[in-house]
Design an enzyme around this catalytic site. Structure first.
Site, short mmCIF file in Angstrom:
data_model
loop_
_atom_site.label_atom_id
_atom_site.label_comp_id
_atom_site.label_asym_id
_atom_site.label_seq_id
_atom_site.Cartn_x
_atom_site.Cartn_y
_atom_site.Cartn_z
N ARG A 67 0.97 10.12 5.90
CA ARG A 67 1.45 8.57 6.41
C ARG A 67 2.52 7.93 5.74
O ARG A 67 2.51 6.87 5.62
CB ARG A 67 0.12 7.61 5.78
N TYR A 93 -15.41 0.85 -7.03
CA TYR A 93 -16.58 1.54 -6.79
C TYR A 93 -17.50 1.31 -8.04
O TYR A 93 -18.71 1.62 -8.09
CB TYR A 93 -16.28 2.99 -6.62
N ARG A 121 -10.79 10.15 1.51
CA ARG A 121 -10.77 11.11 2.72
C ARG A 121 -12.07 11.96 3.09
O ARG A 121 -12.52 12.18 4.09
CB ARG A 121 -9.35 12.12 2.91
N LYS A 148 -2.13 -1.76 -3.58
CA LYS A 148 -3.17 -0.45 -3.52
C LYS A 148 -2.31 0.80 -3.67
O LYS A 148 -1.33 0.99 -2.77
CB LYS A 148 -3.90 -0.24 -2.13
N LYS A 186 0.92 -1.21 -0.15
CA LYS A 186 -0.03 0.14 -0.04
C LYS A 186 0.77 1.17 0.05
O LYS A 186 1.81 1.43 1.01
CB LYS A 186 -0.91 0.00 1.25
N GLU A 222 7.34 -6.80 1.55
CA GLU A 222 6.30 -6.67 2.12
C GLU A 222 5.39 -7.95 1.94
O GLU A 222 4.76 -8.47 2.91
CB GLU A 222 5.52 -5.33 1.84
N SER A 254 -10.09 5.81 -4.76
CA SER A 254 -11.03 6.80 -4.97
C SER A 254 -10.49 7.96 -6.02
O SER A 254 -11.39 8.26 -6.96
CB SER A 254 -11.29 7.63 -3.84
#
Length: 322
Positions: free
Chosen positions: A216, A312, A205, A247, A195, A232, A273
Site C-alpha cells: 500500500r 487492543y 491482516r 497510525k 497513516k 495530511e 497489531s
C-alpha cells in the site's frame, strides 16, 4: 546554596501520583474489535494472543464488557464471507459490518461511542483500500465515490463516528458532503490523517483475513517522512474532520507530538497489531513484565499528545486504571 533534590517528589506512590504530568483514564481508550460473518463462536487470532474474530453474540458481550469497564469507544471492523473487486459487502445494509453496527449501537450506544472503520480493504478480493483501475493501480476518485456510500451506510446503521482509513486524497471532504446530504450532519469523522505504510500491520491482516496482493506504499505514507504528516492532517481538518489520527502509534511518537502541536481538533493514535504482538511475545517469553509494559506503552502515547488511544488492551487497561 541549597541542594536540588528532584527525588523528593518520587519518594512514594502517592507523591508520584500527585505530581504525575500525564494520566490515562478509561474514557481515553478505544477498543478495536473484529466481527466475522458466519462465526458461531469467537475465533482466536494466533498472532494477537487474547484478541479474537468475534461472532455477533461475542462481539456484543465484548462491547458490553468494555462499556462496563469505562472504555470510551469501540471501533468495529467487519470480516465478510464474500469478497469482490468493488468491496460490495461494505456498502450493503445487510453486510456484516453494518449489521454489527446496528447490534452494538443497540447494546451499548447509550454508554460508549460506536465507531466504524470506513475502508474497503476488508471487503475487496485484492485486499487494497480502494478499487483498481485497468492498470491495477488504486483509483483515488473512484474509491472516494464508494467511500461516500460506505460512510452513509455506516451512519444509517447507527455509527456515531465514521473513520476513513484508506488515505485517499480528498476522502474526508467527499464523506462529509455525502453525510450532510443524507441528513447525517451529527455523524462525526475521525480521519486516519497520518497513516504510514508500516511493517507492523502483519497481525491485523490475519485478523481481517486480508487477501492483499502487493503493498500500500502508493497511498499510505513513507515512514521516512515527517512534515508530510502535518500537510495530511491540515488537509483533513480543512475538509471537515472532527478528529484526526496517527497510525501506528509507538513507532511514530514524534509524528504524534507534531500533529498534536498543530491540531485544533482532538488527536487519536492507534497502537496497532504488531505493537501489541511485540509486547505479548516479549511478556510470554518472560523478557518483560506484561502489565507494567502495557500501561507504560499507553502512557507514552498519551504523553506524546494523543487524547484518545485505540488499543487492543482497552478493556483490560481500563480495569487496571480503575
Amino acid at each position: 546554596m541549597f541542594a536540588h533534590r528532584p527525588r523528593r517528589l518520587r519518594q512514594s506512590g502517592p507523591i508520584r501520583k500527585l505530581v504525575a504530568q500525564n494520566r490515562l483514564a478509561p474514557a481515553d481508550l478505544i477498543l478495536p474489535a473484529f466481527v466475522k460473518e458466519g462465526a458461531k463462536q469467537p475465533i482466536d487470532i494466533s498472532s494477537m494472543p487474547g484478541v479474537q474474530q468475534h461472532s455477533m453474540n461475542s462481539l456484543k458481550a465484548a462491547a458490553r464488557d468494555a462499556a462496563e469497564a469505562g472504555v470510551g469507544g469501540i471501533m468495529l471492523f467487519g470480516v465478510p464471507e464474500t469478497l469482490d473487486a468493488q468491496g460490495s459487502a461494505g456498502v450493503d445494509p445487510n453486510g456484516i459490518l453494518n449489521v454489527a453496527l446496528r447490534e452494538v449501537v443497540a447494546e451499548v450506544g447509550e454508554d460508549m461511542v460506536v465507531m466504524a472503520d470506513t475502508c474497503l480493504d476488508e471487503f475487496t478480493d485484492h485486499g487494497h483500500c480502494g478499487v483498481l483501475d485497468d492498470a491495477g493501480n488504486v483509483d483515488n476518485d473512484a474509491t472516494n465515490a464508494i467511500y461516500a456510500r460506505l460512510a452513509v451506510a455506516q451512519a444509517e446503521a447507527g455509527a456515531h463516528v465514521v473513520s476513513p482509513s484508506g488515505m485517499m486524497d480528498g476522502q474526508v471532504e467527499v464523506i462529509r458532503e455525502a453525510l450532510d446530504a443524507a441528513g447525517h450532519t451529527n455523524t462525526a469523522i475521525l480521519a486516519y490523517s497520518a497513516k504510514y505504510a508500516s511493517a507492523f500491520y502483519g497481525p491485523f491482516r490475519e485478523a481481517v483475513d486480508s487477501a492483499l496482493t502487493g503493498d500500500r506504499k502508493t497511498y499510505q505514507m513513507d515512514s521516512a517522512n515527517r512534515t508530510e504528516a502535518i500537510l495530511e492532517t491540515e488537509l483533513d481538518i480543512q475538509e471537515g474532520a472532527d478528529m484526526v489520527m496517527v497510525k501506528p502509534a509507538m513507532s511514530y511518537l514524534d509524528i504524534l507530538r507534531d500533529v498534536a502541536n498543530i491540531s485544533p481538533v482532538p488527536v487519536a493514535a492507534y497502537q496497532i497489531s504488531g505493537e501489541y504482538a511485540m509486547i505479548e511475545a516479549a511478556a510470554a517469553n518472560g523478557w518483560i513484565e506484561r502489565e507494567p509494559a502495557m500501561l507504560e506503552s499507553l502512557t507514552a502515547i498519551r504523553r506524546a499528545g494523543a487524547q484518545n488511544i485505540l488499543t487492543y488492551y482497552a478493556t483490560e487497561a481500563a480495569r487496571l486504571l480503575a
